[in-house]
Design an enzyme around this catalytic site. Structure first.
Site, PDB file in Angstrom:
ATOM      1  N   HIS A  19     118.368  93.631  26.043  1.00 53.19           N
ATOM      2  CA  HIS A  19     117.336  93.066  26.316  1.00 53.19           C
ATOM      3  C   HIS A  19     117.420  91.462  26.118  1.00 53.19           C
ATOM      4  CE1 HIS A  19     115.054  96.720  26.217  1.00 53.19           C
ATOM      5  NE2 HIS A  19     114.233  96.020  26.944  1.00 53.19           N
ATOM      6  N   HIS A  24     125.980 105.405  18.861  1.00 54.90           N
ATOM      7  CA  HIS A  24     125.934 104.150  17.828  1.00 54.90           C
ATOM      8  C   HIS A  24     124.520 104.254  17.047  1.00 54.90           C
ATOM      9  CE1 HIS A  24     125.697 100.394  16.173  1.00 54.90           C
ATOM     10  NE2 HIS A  24     127.095 100.205  16.362  1.00 54.90           N
ATOM     11  N   GLU A  76     124.025 104.483  13.160  1.00 52.04           N
ATOM     12  CA  GLU A  76     123.075 103.727  12.821  1.00 52.04           C
ATOM     13  C   GLU A  76     121.530 103.919  12.986  1.00 52.04           C
ATOM     14  OE1 GLU A  76     123.927  99.425  13.560  1.00 52.04           O
ATOM     15  OE2 GLU A  76     126.114 100.004  13.077  1.00 52.04           O
ATOM     16  N   HIS A  99     134.195 102.209  15.615  1.00 55.09           N
ATOM     17  CA  HIS A  99     133.430 103.357  15.014  1.00 55.09           C
ATOM     18  C   HIS A  99     133.972 104.633  15.111  1.00 55.09           C
ATOM     19  CE1 HIS A  99     129.856 100.915  13.793  1.00 55.09           C
ATOM     20  NE2 HIS A  99     129.489 100.527  15.030  1.00 55.09           N
TER      21      HIS A  99
HETATM   22 CO    CO Z   1     128.425  98.949  15.444  1.00 55.40          CO
END
Ligand code: CO
Length: 299
Positions: free
Chosen positions: A126, A184, A214, A246
């Site tokens: 966005h 993620h 997350e 990650h």
């Molecule tokens: Co991250």
């Protein structure tokens, strides 16, 4: 009769004028921008990665884009400030989308297809959209700029992504062994795509799970499901464009709070896979399809 003939002549005259005027106008528009006019360009925008091996995944995508649009120059941008800073310290300069677009404007591109290489239409996408749109409103801005959606942006995308995931499962895996994907995840409402993915995956194979670092589903959610099902072994696979930080640390790291450590502690043998989604053609094709949809509208 005379009247009808003159109407036909008038129409032909107009057509002739229009036919000659068109290229003259086009020339004038081109001349206004000078000789450097480049026409159409593609900007590929990824979150980015600081892991050199993982950058190979982006090179693969670029090859696919070149194969699909051999005539169109390709530029790159990374949305992550942290990654760009890390790379700059090593002398590797990657632009933000705004800087990359400014450079493309300067180079003389008039029409730009921006393709997001994100997984979901979350905050990164966005922000990209907001900043890129501004480039059409500037004086001497792009005549046309369109943005291709991230990988998961429709029900059709979910089907393609599910098929791609099913296609990359380890051949040696037995049915009672689980596959745990690590996405993620985000606070952004687009996090729901991960939950949708798990639903769609489990329709094909109930022993595939979609967790996030997350967002939701969390590792706690996934661990509870694995234990309830009595899973003894799980393949851990990054559901991210690249197997970067990650994947290396949060998923497969040796630290006590990695997914591998936590699941091993729960009695589940873990086998991590270190390859990003962008490295699999079937998945990368979803982004290229979105780019094609945008390019089609620009011709
Ligand atoms: Co991250």
């Amino acid at each position: 009769m005379v009247k009808r003939v003159s109407v036909v002549w008038m129409a032909m005259y107009c057509l002739l004028c229009w036919g000659f005027a068109e290229p003259a106008q086009a020339q004038h528009a081109a001349g206004h921008r000078g000789a450097a006019e480049k026409g159409m360009g593609i900007l590929l925008v990824a979150f980015g990665t600081s892991i050199p091996e993982a950058q190979g995944a982006f090179a693969d995508i670029e090859k696919m884009v070149h194969a699909a649009f051999p005539e169109v120059p390709v530029r790159w941008a990374y949305t992550s400030v942290i990654i760009r800073k890390k790379l700059a310290e090593r002398g590797q300069i990657l632009d933000s989308p705004a800087v990359a677009l400014a450079k493309m404007m300067e180079e003389g591109f008039t029409r730009v297809a921006v393709q997001s290489l994100h997984i979901i239409p979350g905050a990164e996408f966005h922000d990209l959209r907001m900043n890129a749109d501004a480039f059409t409103e500037m004086s001497d801005g792009f005549e046309q700029l369109r943005i291709g959606y991230p990988a998961l942006s429709s029900t059709e995308d979910l089907s393609k992504a599910v098929d791609a995931v099913i296609g990359i499962l380890p051949k040696e895996r037995k049915k009672d062994e689980a596959v745990v994907l690590m996405g993620h995840g985000t606070h952004h409402p687009a996090n729901v795509y991960y939950e949708a993915m798990m639903y769609r995956l489990q329709q094909k194979d109930p022993n595939i799970y979609m967790g996030t670092v997350e967002g939701t589903p969390s590792l706690d959610d996934i661990r509870a499901m694995l234990l309830e099902r009595g899973v003894k072994k799980a393949y851990l696979i990054p559901f991210m464009s690249v197997a970067g930080d990650h994947a290396r640390n949060d998923m497969a790291g040796e630290e006590a709070d990695s997914w591998k450590s936590i699941l091993t502690e729960a009695g589940i043998e873990c086998v991590p896979r270190m390859k990003g989604l962008a490295e699999y053609d079937a998945f990368a094709k979803i982004w290229v399809d979105h780019l094609r949809a945008v390019m089609d509208k620009m011709n």
